[in-house]
Design a protein around this motif. Structure first.
Motif, PDB file in Angstrom:
ATOM      1  N   PRO A  71       1.098   4.196 -12.545  1.00  0.00           N
ATOM      2  CA  PRO A  71       0.591   5.445 -12.478  1.00  0.00           C
ATOM      3  C   PRO A  71       0.737   6.037 -11.210  1.00  0.00           C
ATOM      4  N   PHE A  72       0.834   5.134 -10.160  1.00  0.00           N
ATOM      5  CA  PHE A  72       0.884   5.709  -8.678  1.00  0.00           C
ATOM      6  C   PHE A  72       1.872   4.642  -7.798  1.00  0.00           C
ATOM      7  N   VAL A  73       2.783   5.679  -7.251  1.00  0.00           N
ATOM      8  CA  VAL A  73       3.755   4.694  -6.451  1.00  0.00           C
ATOM      9  C   VAL A  73       3.711   5.277  -5.008  1.00  0.00           C
ATOM     10  N   HIS A  74       3.800   4.479  -4.066  1.00  0.00           N
ATOM     11  CA  HIS A  74       3.649   4.800  -2.503  1.00  0.00           C
ATOM     12  C   HIS A  74       4.755   4.473  -1.789  1.00  0.00           C
ATOM     13  N   MET A  75       5.151   5.652  -0.985  1.00  0.00           N
ATOM     14  CA  MET A  75       6.501   5.198  -0.305  1.00  0.00           C
ATOM     15  C   MET A  75       6.160   5.517   1.116  1.00  0.00           C
ATOM     16  N   THR A  76       6.799   4.962   2.171  1.00  0.00           N
ATOM     17  CA  THR A  76       6.535   5.062   3.663  1.00  0.00           C
ATOM     18  C   THR A  76       7.694   4.656   4.391  1.00  0.00           C
ATOM     19  N   GLY A  77       7.777   4.616   5.474  1.00  0.00           N
ATOM     20  CA  GLY A  77       8.849   4.570   6.517  1.00  0.00           C
ATOM     21  C   GLY A  77       8.947   5.332   7.869  1.00  0.00           C
TER      22      GLY A  77
END
Length: 212
Positions: A71-77
């Motif tokens: 239900p929740f996906v986190h993306m960074t960089g």
């Protein structure tokens, strides 16, 4: 079918345990930049707002059918991001089916990710989310909106969103760096109060997802 599947996953997550994921994307950006962030956020929310999230987050690719399991996906960089056509379609279907994507610019992602967001939602503009939005109101109140965690360019922190049928489906946090604030204390040597602000804002995001 995908929408029904995601609804069943969400119902199951409330009944048993929730699971969230980190996105592994292509383009050369360091998607793995903050390895302690999500585990620390999970620990904080499980202890403070009674979530029941599995302690180790999953890793998922944008074109994978497994995306619909979270239900929740986190993306960074910090750098480049590239989605191919199949990934764009999968991400769009995921969010339109009830999934939520949080993109946290770790400084250097902005010029790339905005182009990719536009490919996913060509008919939607990123809208700055006002401080009175529910995501800032509970369980912890941020009366001025998104908190400032790291200086970066010294600009004010901004939370942008993509809305579909008045539902926030994508959150893009800019000039803030929540993920750095979620990391172990000795990674960036942030003061305790700064890390607490970041974790509380993260808890608000998860609370918003699981209660709307």
């Amino acid at each position: 079918m995908k929408k029904v599947f995601l609804i069943l996953v969400l119902i199951s997550s409330f009944s048993y345990s929730q699971e969230i994921a980190l996105m592994k994307y292509n383009g050369g950006g360091d998607w793995y930049a903050n390895p302690t962030s999500l585990p620390n956020l999970i620990k904080f929310t499980n202890q403070n707002i009674n979530t029941k999230i599995k302690t180790k987050p999953a890793t998922v690719e944008p074109g994978s059918p497994d995306l619909f399991s979270y239900p929740f996906v986190h993306m960074t960089g910090h750098g480049n991001v590239v989605f191919n056509d199949a990934e764009i379609l999968n991400l769009r279907n995921y969010m339109l089916s009830g999934g939520f994507l949080h993109i946290d610019d770790n400084f250097g992602m902005d010029e790339f990710i905005r182009k990719e967001i536009k490919k996913i939602f060509p008919n939607n503009n990123l809208i700055e989310i006002p401080a009175n939005h529910a995501i800032f109101q509970g369980p912890f109140v941020f009366s001025s909106g998104l908190p400032k965690i790291h200086e970066h360019d010294g600009k004010r922190p901004q939370a942008f969103g993509i809305f579909e049928n008045n539902r926030l489906v994508l959150l893009y946090t800019f000039e803030c760096d929540l993920g750095d604030g979620w990391e172990d204390a000795d990674v960036h040597n942030d003061p305790k109060e700064v890390r607490e602000k970041a974790l509380k804002m993260g808890a608000n995001i998860l609370n918003y997802i699981f209660s709307n």
